[in-house]
Design an enzyme around this catalytic site. Structure first.
Site, PDB file in Angstrom:
ATOM      1  N   CYS A  78       5.770   3.630  -4.301  1.00 59.82           N
ATOM      2  CA  CYS A  78       5.795   2.297  -4.854  1.00 59.82           C
ATOM      3  C   CYS A  78       4.459   2.518  -5.767  1.00 59.82           C
ATOM      4  O   CYS A  78       3.099   2.288  -4.600  1.00 59.82           O
ATOM      5  CB  CYS A  78       6.057   1.443  -4.862  1.00 59.82           C
ATOM      6  N   THR A 104       5.198   3.475   0.767  1.00 58.11           N
ATOM      7  CA  THR A 104       3.746   3.152   0.809  1.00 58.11           C
ATOM      8  C   THR A 104       4.238   2.219  -0.249  1.00 58.11           C
ATOM      9  O   THR A 104       5.277   2.530  -1.398  1.00 58.11           O
ATOM     10  CB  THR A 104       3.377   4.263   0.773  1.00 58.11           C
ATOM     11  N   CYS A 105       3.898   1.287  -1.163  1.00 60.22           N
ATOM     12  CA  CYS A 105       2.912   0.365  -2.057  1.00 60.22           C
ATOM     13  C   CYS A 105       1.093   0.564  -2.180  1.00 60.22           C
ATOM     14  O   CYS A 105       0.436   0.114  -1.448  1.00 60.22           O
ATOM     15  CB  CYS A 105       3.889  -0.854  -2.163  1.00 60.22           C
ATOM     16  N   VAL A 106       0.850   0.899  -3.206  1.00 58.13           N
ATOM     17  CA  VAL A 106      -0.275   1.011  -3.911  1.00 58.13           C
ATOM     18  C   VAL A 106      -0.419   0.065  -4.973  1.00 58.13           C
ATOM     19  O   VAL A 106       0.702   0.370  -5.924  1.00 58.13           O
ATOM     20  CB  VAL A 106      -1.645   1.998  -3.291  1.00 58.13           C
TER      21      VAL A 106
END
Length: 126
Positions: A78, A104-106
Site C-alpha cells: 500500500c 507493507t504500507c509506506v
C-alpha cells in the site's frame, strides 16, 4: 511456465505500458490500483477514503476475473501520499482484507495522475 494477462473492463484500463495483472504459476500479481473509475478513468472525488473505496472495488473486479476473491490475497503493498491518511485508509482497507494478508504500507513522495493512495497485491490461486 506460461504467463497469462488478466484484463477486465470492470476495472480501469492500465495508464501505461503494463497490464492490470498477470497469472504466473499459482499466483496472480496485480498492478497497483488507484481510485480511478472504470467507466472513464477519472479519479473519484472525495479524498483518500473515496479513492481507497474505489481502488478496492477495482481490485475486487480483477480478482473476480481471475476466479478468486480477497481471501486469496497473500500480500498487499500500500502506498499513501500522506501518512496522515493512514487511519482513514485503514478504515476502508479492513472492510476488504478481512483475511489480514501480509502487508507493507509506506508514504511516497508522489503517485501517478494525482492519486492519494495505491495498492498492489499478490494472490494465491488455489
Amino acid at each position: 511456465m506460461s504467463i497469462r494477462k488478466i484484463q477486465t473492463e470492470k476495472a480501469p484500463a492500465a495508464v501505461g505500458p503494463f497490464s492490470q495483472g498477470c497469472i504466473a504459476g499459482d499466483y496472480l500479481y496485480l498492478s497497483g490500483q488507484g481510485g480511478f473509475r472504470p467507466e472513464d478513468g477519472k479519479v473519484v472525488p472525495g479524498g483518500v477514503k473515496a479513492e481507497a473505496e474505489q481502488l478496492m472495488q477495482n481490485i475486487q473486479a480483477i480478482l473476480e476475473e481471475a476466479g478468486v476473491d480477497y481471501s486469496n490475497v497473500v500480500k498487499a503493498n500500500c502506498y499513501l501520499l500522506d501518512m496522515a491518511d493512514f487511519g482513514a485508509f485503514n478504515e476502508v482497507y479492513e472492510k476488504y482484507f478481512i483475511s489480514r494478508p501480509a502487508r507493507t504500507c509506506v508514504a511516497v513522495r508522489e503517485l501517478p495522475l494525482g492519486i492519494q493512495c495505491e495498492v498492489e497485491i499478490v494472490a494465491y490461486l488455489k
